[in-house]
Design a protein around this motif. Sequence first.
Motif, PDB file in Angstrom:
ATOM      1  N   SER A  88       0.833  -1.208   0.000  1.00 39.04           N
ATOM      2  CA  SER A  88       0.000   0.000   0.000  1.00 39.04           C
ATOM      3  C   SER A  88       0.864   1.254   0.000  1.00 39.04           C
ATOM      4  O   SER A  88       0.601   2.209  -0.745  1.00 39.04           O
ATOM      5  CB  SER A  88      -0.930  -0.010   1.219  1.00 39.04           C
ATOM      6  OG  SER A  88      -1.679   1.175   1.273  1.00 39.04           O
ATOM      7  N   ILE A  89       1.920   1.236   0.826  1.00 35.93           N
ATOM      8  CA  ILE A  89       2.824   2.392   0.907  1.00 35.93           C
ATOM      9  C   ILE A  89       3.533   2.606  -0.421  1.00 35.93           C
ATOM     10  O   ILE A  89       3.655   3.730  -0.919  1.00 35.93           O
ATOM     11  CB  ILE A  89       3.839   2.201   2.048  1.00 35.93           C
ATOM     12  CG1 ILE A  89       3.125   2.285   3.412  1.00 35.93           C
ATOM     13  CG2 ILE A  89       4.952   3.257   1.976  1.00 35.93           C
ATOM     14  CD1 ILE A  89       3.993   1.876   4.584  1.00 35.93           C
ATOM     15  N   HIS A  90       4.011   1.485  -1.032  1.00 33.83           N
ATOM     16  CA  HIS A  90       4.718   1.593  -2.309  1.00 33.83           C
ATOM     17  C   HIS A  90       3.793   2.112  -3.405  1.00 33.83           C
ATOM     18  O   HIS A  90       4.197   2.923  -4.242  1.00 33.83           O
ATOM     19  CB  HIS A  90       5.280   0.223  -2.709  1.00 33.83           C
ATOM     20  CG  HIS A  90       6.434  -0.196  -1.861  1.00 33.83           C
ATOM     21  ND1 HIS A  90       6.793  -1.513  -1.681  1.00 33.83           N
ATOM     22  CD2 HIS A  90       7.313   0.532  -1.127  1.00 33.83           C
ATOM     23  CE1 HIS A  90       7.835  -1.599  -0.870  1.00 33.83           C
ATOM     24  NE2 HIS A  90       8.176  -0.353  -0.516  1.00 33.83           N
ATOM     25  N   SER A  91       2.535   1.659  -3.366  1.00 33.47           N
ATOM     26  CA  SER A  91       1.562   2.109  -4.358  1.00 33.47           C
ATOM     27  C   SER A  91       1.297   3.603  -4.209  1.00 33.47           C
ATOM     28  O   SER A  91       1.254   4.343  -5.198  1.00 33.47           O
ATOM     29  CB  SER A  91       0.260   1.327  -4.192  1.00 33.47           C
ATOM     30  OG  SER A  91      -0.717   1.805  -5.084  1.00 33.47           O
ATOM     31  N   SER A  92       1.135   4.045  -2.949  1.00 32.62           N
ATOM     32  CA  SER A  92       0.902   5.466  -2.691  1.00 32.62           C
ATOM     33  C   SER A  92       2.110   6.303  -3.099  1.00 32.62           C
ATOM     34  O   SER A  92       1.974   7.377  -3.699  1.00 32.62           O
ATOM     35  CB  SER A  92       0.591   5.673  -1.203  1.00 32.62           C
ATOM     36  OG  SER A  92       0.434   7.041  -0.909  1.00 32.62           O
ATOM     37  N   LEU A  93       3.316   5.776  -2.792  1.00 37.94           N
ATOM     38  CA  LEU A  93       4.543   6.489  -3.136  1.00 37.94           C
ATOM     39  C   LEU A  93       4.693   6.590  -4.646  1.00 37.94           C
ATOM     40  O   LEU A  93       5.084   7.642  -5.182  1.00 37.94           O
ATOM     41  CB  LEU A  93       5.747   5.762  -2.526  1.00 37.94           C
ATOM     42  CG  LEU A  93       7.129   6.385  -2.782  1.00 37.94           C
ATOM     43  CD1 LEU A  93       7.190   7.802  -2.218  1.00 37.94           C
ATOM     44  CD2 LEU A  93       8.229   5.528  -2.166  1.00 37.94           C
ATOM     45  N   LYS A  94       4.357   5.494  -5.343  1.00 37.58           N
ATOM     46  CA  LYS A  94       4.440   5.499  -6.804  1.00 37.58           C
ATOM     47  C   LYS A  94       3.493   6.547  -7.387  1.00 37.58           C
ATOM     48  O   LYS A  94       3.849   7.282  -8.316  1.00 37.58           O
ATOM     49  CB  LYS A  94       4.084   4.112  -7.343  1.00 37.58           C
ATOM     50  CG  LYS A  94       4.194   4.002  -8.867  1.00 37.58           C
ATOM     51  CD  LYS A  94       3.845   2.602  -9.332  1.00 37.58           C
ATOM     52  CE  LYS A  94       3.945   2.505 -10.851  1.00 37.58           C
ATOM     53  NZ  LYS A  94       3.572   1.151 -11.345  1.00 37.58           N
ATOM     54  N   GLU A  95       2.292   6.609  -6.806  1.00 36.36           N
ATOM     55  CA  GLU A  95       1.305   7.591  -7.273  1.00 36.36           C
ATOM     56  C   GLU A  95       1.809   9.019  -7.055  1.00 36.36           C
ATOM     57  O   GLU A  95       1.667   9.889  -7.928  1.00 36.36           O
ATOM     58  CB  GLU A  95      -0.016   7.389  -6.530  1.00 36.36           C
ATOM     59  CG  GLU A  95      -1.134   8.287  -7.032  1.00 36.36           C
ATOM     60  CD  GLU A  95      -2.439   8.041  -6.297  1.00 36.36           C
ATOM     61  OE1 GLU A  95      -3.354   8.875  -6.444  1.00 36.36           O
ATOM     62  OE2 GLU A  95      -2.533   7.022  -5.579  1.00 36.36           O
ATOM     63  N   GLN A  96       2.412   9.261  -5.878  1.00 34.85           N
ATOM     64  CA  GLN A  96       2.955  10.584  -5.575  1.00 34.85           C
ATOM     65  C   GLN A  96       4.105  10.938  -6.510  1.00 34.85           C
ATOM     66  O   GLN A  96       4.234  12.084  -6.965  1.00 34.85           O
ATOM     67  CB  GLN A  96       3.426  10.649  -4.114  1.00 34.85           C
ATOM     68  CG  GLN A  96       2.316  10.562  -3.094  1.00 34.85           C
ATOM     69  CD  GLN A  96       1.376  11.747  -3.175  1.00 34.85           C
ATOM     70  OE1 GLN A  96       1.782  12.861  -3.498  1.00 34.85           O
ATOM     71  NE2 GLN A  96       0.098  11.491  -2.934  1.00 34.85           N
TER      72      GLN A  96
END
Length: 301
Positions: free
Chosen positions: A14-22
């Motif tokens: 979830s964190i990696h997905s959010s970071l990728k989006e950012q």
Amino acid sequence: FEDKVEKSQKENISIHSSLKEQLLNLQSQNLKITQEAENLTKALKGDSKMQGNWGELVLERVLEKSGLEKDREYSVQQSFTREDGSRVLPDVIINLPDGKKMVVDSKVSLTAYERYINAEEEFQEKFLKEHISSLKNHVDQLSSKKYEDLYEMESPDFVLMFVPIEPAFAIAINNDNSIYNKAFEQNIVIVTPSTLLATLRTIDSMWNNEKQQRNAIEIARQAGALYDKFEGFISDLTKVGKKMDEAKIEYKGAMNKLVEGRGNIITSIEKLKKMGAKAKKSLPDKYLERAQQDDFDEKLN
């Protein structure tokens, strides 16, 4: 332990997905900033159309911050026809409360200024002279447009010549302080974003005062109308009171005829019932007692 590991993995995903989006969003913003920087660079490097569009964009941003309302206190790219049939297209027309209008023109070339900024020291003086000459030429061109001759609008007291970069005007005026005065003599005022904003805020205050004055006049008019209506209401209410008093007197007279004197109407009618008249209802006791007492008193007299 397996549950905790699985939960931790899910959180990491979830964190990696959010970071990728950012990061993608940041990349998009960087591309946008880069594109805007390139557009600005093109504008300052001699792309006349791009330079003009950028100057108009800065002008519109200043207008948005001024408090004035578009298409009411000011209009953009409004076309006018001269008496000889030729057409002109001022960048902005500002409406003043007294019915007059003010023209703002932003078509100023800053190509020489850009060259001055990026030139070696030995060439800077040459480009600075070209920059000053460019501003003077634009003043002359703006003066030759004769906006005051436009029959469709009130003659403007001044035309505002907008320079979108503050230092560009500052460096010119510091090296040739006659620019401003010569422009002023031709009814042209050179403005930058800060000085134009101050001017527009002043005009906005003028409009607010105009609106307040109009509101005060309307309030006074409505207050006068309300006062007149209130006076009429009191007059009508007084008439109603008089009518009520008159009706009261008439009512009292009619009731007296019913219950007063020998052989009054109530006593006579009640005798009919006593004599055998078939009636399902009875007259109110208070009127019967009063009528009978009055009839009795009359007989004694």
